[in-house]
Design an enzyme around this catalytic site. Structure first.
Site, PDB file in Angstrom:
ATOM      1  CD  GLU A 109      -5.014   1.572  -3.797  1.00  0.00           C
ATOM      2  OE1 GLU A 109      -5.895   2.051  -3.655  1.00  0.00           O
ATOM      3  OE2 GLU A 109      -4.123   1.899  -2.754  1.00  0.00           O
ATOM      4  CG  ASP A 150      -0.636   2.988   5.871  1.00  0.00           C
ATOM      5  OD1 ASP A 150      -1.707   3.419   5.366  1.00  0.00           O
ATOM      6  OD2 ASP A 150       0.508   3.887   6.528  1.00  0.00           O
ATOM      7  CG  ASP A 199      -1.701   1.313   1.277  1.00  0.00           C
ATOM      8  OD1 ASP A 199      -2.393   1.528   0.117  1.00  0.00           O
ATOM      9  OD2 ASP A 199      -2.017   1.935   2.432  1.00  0.00           O
TER      10      ASP A 199
END
Ligand SMILES: [Zn+2]
Length: 361
Positions: free
Chosen positions: A259, A342, A169
């Site tokens: 991501e 996170d 992340d």
């Protein structure tokens, strides 16, 4: 000879561009131009590497292609004339049967220049073939040569192990947090360099020439070189760190889920962390990871940026709308889970990535 070649390249580029524009005014079409026709009027062009000039012709063609191509979503502007002050000092030459060679890992031989003493940062494999060399002078006044090699890629029989996976992340205050809670950071190295930079810049602001209409003094130019040198050092430290971390991950894991981020929107003011984002080069980090994993027959899986990775409890799957607030650093779920924001997001990214991977396979 380097300075002369930079100058000749700029001259030829500007002459060709000017002839294209004049030709268009006269005929309504951009004429084809080559560097050869200018050698009569400007005999000094014959003294430099002709391949460097030929490559400027290719650069100009590319600039025109980018300007008028229909397929590109964002067209580039019309090619500009290159100014002596602001244009990048660089040229590219091609290797023709040994015209560019590395000698004893201490010298580089270049057309028209001859043997140049150089620090070779990476010793090339014997089987690699030199394609071209780009010579540049950076703002710190130093010269650099970057060499392009070609080599056969040996077939890699490795098959990725899909249980050896990790999720990352993005973390604006560091670099990333992974699904095991490990934090990858970027900042410890060059805090020191930043202090040095601030000091050097302060010194620069006291020299004559720092104000807009002042004549630049020699001391100013000297100090400016120092400032640029520190800038470059910081950029190198950053790049080096990104390479180290991305190599480590690519060696350790077979599947890496991330991501996909829109870096432009992340660096805007609304997000409140623009500087940190641009500073740690997450986008560069992802592209390094991508090619390093692919070199090893491994996978980088990109999860849609709209996937609510930070708002789902990874254990029970319940949505937590309050996590939209970035200041909430811990997720507390009714199922009993308490976890850092996170790491929870990284686990969700991992699970979603693995789901996407099985969907494709
Ligand atoms: Zn839960």
């Amino acid at each position: 000879m380097f300075a002369k070649t930079f100058g000749c390249c700029r001259k030829v580029y500007n002459l060709m561009l000017s002839d294209k524009i004049e030709g268009y005014k006269a005929t309504g079409k951009f004429p084809a131009v080559t560097p050869a026709k200018y050698k009569k009027d400007y005999p000094y062009l014959k003294e430099v590497d002709s391949l460097a000039l030929a490559n400027k012709q290719l650069d100009l063609q590319e600039a025109f292609r980018n300007r008028f191509s229909k397929s590109r979503k964002e067209k580039n502007g019309f090619p500009k004339f290159k100014s002596a002050k602001h244009s990048r000092k660089s040229y590219t030459t091609n290797n023709q049967h040994g015209t560019v060679t590395i000698i004893d890992n201490r010298y580089i031989k270049l057309p028209k220049v001859g043997k140049v003493r150089a620090v070779i940062h990476r010793i090339p494999d014997n089987a690699w073939i030199i394609k071209s060399a780009t010579i540049s002078q950076e703002s710190d006044g130093k010269h650099y040569i970057s060499i392009l090699f070609e080599f056969e890629n040996a077939a890699n029989p490795y098959v990725a192990d899909k249980t050896n996976a990790v999720g990352l992340d993005y973390a604006s205050d560091g670099l990333y947090v992974d699904s095991n809670g490990k934090v990858g950071t970027n900042h410890k190295y060059y805090r020191e360099s930043h202090d040095k930079l601030a000091k050097a810049q302060r010194k620069l602001s006291h020299k004559q020439g720092s104000k807009k209409h002042e004549v630049k003094s020699n001391n100013y130019i000297k100090q400016l070189r120092k400032v640029n040198k520190i800038h470059r050092h910081i950029a190198n430290q950053r790049l080096d760190n990104l390479h180290k971390i991305s190599t480590e991950i690519a060696n350790q894991y077979d599947i890496v889920c991330v991501e996909s981020l829109n870096m432009k929107s992340m660096s805007n003011k609304g997000f409140g962390n623009g500087k940190a984002t641009l500073d740690n080069g997450y986008g560069m980090f992802l592209s390094m990871l991508e090619y390093k994993l692919s070199d090893r027959n491994k996978y980088l899986v990109k999860v849609d940026k709209w996937f609510p990775s930070s708002r789902l409890c990874h254990r029970c799957g319940i949505l937590h709308p309050e996590m939209k607030d970035l200041t909430i650093r811990k997720m507390q779920c009714d199922c009993g889970l308490t976890i850092s924001r996170d790491q929870n997001a990284a686990i969700n990214i991992l699970n979603e990535g693995l789901r996407l991977l099985t969907e494709v396979a």
